[in-house]
Design an enzyme around this catalytic site. Structure first.
Site, short mmCIF file in Angstrom:
data_model
loop_
_atom_site.label_atom_id
_atom_site.label_comp_id
_atom_site.label_asym_id
_atom_site.label_seq_id
_atom_site.Cartn_x
_atom_site.Cartn_y
_atom_site.Cartn_z
N ARG A 288 0.79 -1.17 -0.01
CA ARG A 288 0.03 -0.01 -0.05
C ARG A 288 0.82 1.26 0.01
NH1 ARG A 288 -5.42 1.34 2.99
NH2 ARG A 288 -5.61 -0.68 3.16
N THR B 88 -0.86 7.57 -1.44
CA THR B 88 -2.08 7.53 -2.02
C THR B 88 -2.89 6.65 -1.51
OG1 THR B 88 -1.31 5.92 -3.29
CG2 THR B 88 -1.08 7.98 -4.13
N ASP C 43 -7.21 -10.47 10.96
CA ASP C 43 -6.32 -10.35 10.14
C ASP C 43 -5.89 -11.84 9.36
OD1 ASP C 43 -3.75 -8.01 9.28
OD2 ASP C 43 -3.53 -10.24 8.80
#
Ligand code: URA
Length: 209
Positions: free
Chosen positions: A104, A108, A200
């Site tokens: 990631r 952005t 997760d």
């Protein structure tokens, strides 16, 4: 618009419930994800074409069906997708395995590809992109972009648990990609986790938390 398939088979539903439980430890979690991946592989390959061949049984000649040479590739999204590979391969051992790694971008917040390795005959294969969780949909969209940019034409997406938000993002970006889900959950929370979800998936698979 793509189709959404939610697998309501009792064995899949039962095992997904066990996977979700906080009290399920790493070893059991991994084994259950492996089993559900196999059950999902059974369902997702339902449309594989068959051809009739001649065989000889110990008592007679016969015509019988075999899968007609369809080339399959599965592509786990690193890292949690790895947890579903072996279960799938138990049912479809001849499938080739590609990998897509995404990170990631801190500015952005969009997923950016850092690793892609696919079978060389990309244009001739049917691909199933695998990730246990379809949350925001960003990684799934980017992974499928990576495959399409390299010539893949027939792609399905398979996950354990999806949020409606991720399903919409994926359908809007890739209306040609059907989505196969074991459980469609309620929503995403403010941190991008699926509610109720399972936490997760990568951390639970690899014992990193
Ligand atoms: N990824 C996960 O592992 N879990 C979620 O709930 C969302 C994304």
């Amino acid at each position: 618009m793509s189709k959404i398939y939610v697998f309501d088979h009792p064995l899949i539903q039962h095992k997904v419930t066990l996977i979700r439980k906080k009290s399920t430890g790493t070893k059991e979690f991994r084994a259950l994800v492996d089993e559900v991946a196999g059950l999902m592989a059974f369902e997702i390959t339902r449309d594989l074409p068959l051809e009739e061949i001649e065989i000889e049984t110990p008592v007679a000649k016969a015509k019988a069906n075999v899968i007609s040479g369809k080339k399959l590739g599965i592509v786990p999204i690193l890292r949690a997708g790895l947890g579903m590979v072996d279960g799938f391969l138990k049912l479809v051992p001849a499938a080739k395995v590609g990998h897509v790694g995404l990170y990631r971008d801190p500015e952005t917040l969009k997923p950016v590809e850092y690793y892609v390795k696919l079978p060389t005959d990309v244009t001739e294969r049917d691909f199933i992109v695998i990730d246990p969780m379809l949350a925001t949909g960003g990684s799934a969209v980017e992974a499928i972009n990576s495959l399409k940019n390299r010539g893949a034409k027939h792609i399905k997406f398979m996950c354990l648990i999806a949020a409606p938000e991720g399903v919409k993002v994926l359908q809007d970006a890739h209306p040609d990609v059907d989505i196969y889900i074991a459980a469609l959950d309620e929503k995403l929370n403010d941190h991008g986790y699926i509610i109720p979800g399972l936490g997760d998936a990568g951390d639970r698979l690899f014992g990193t938390k």
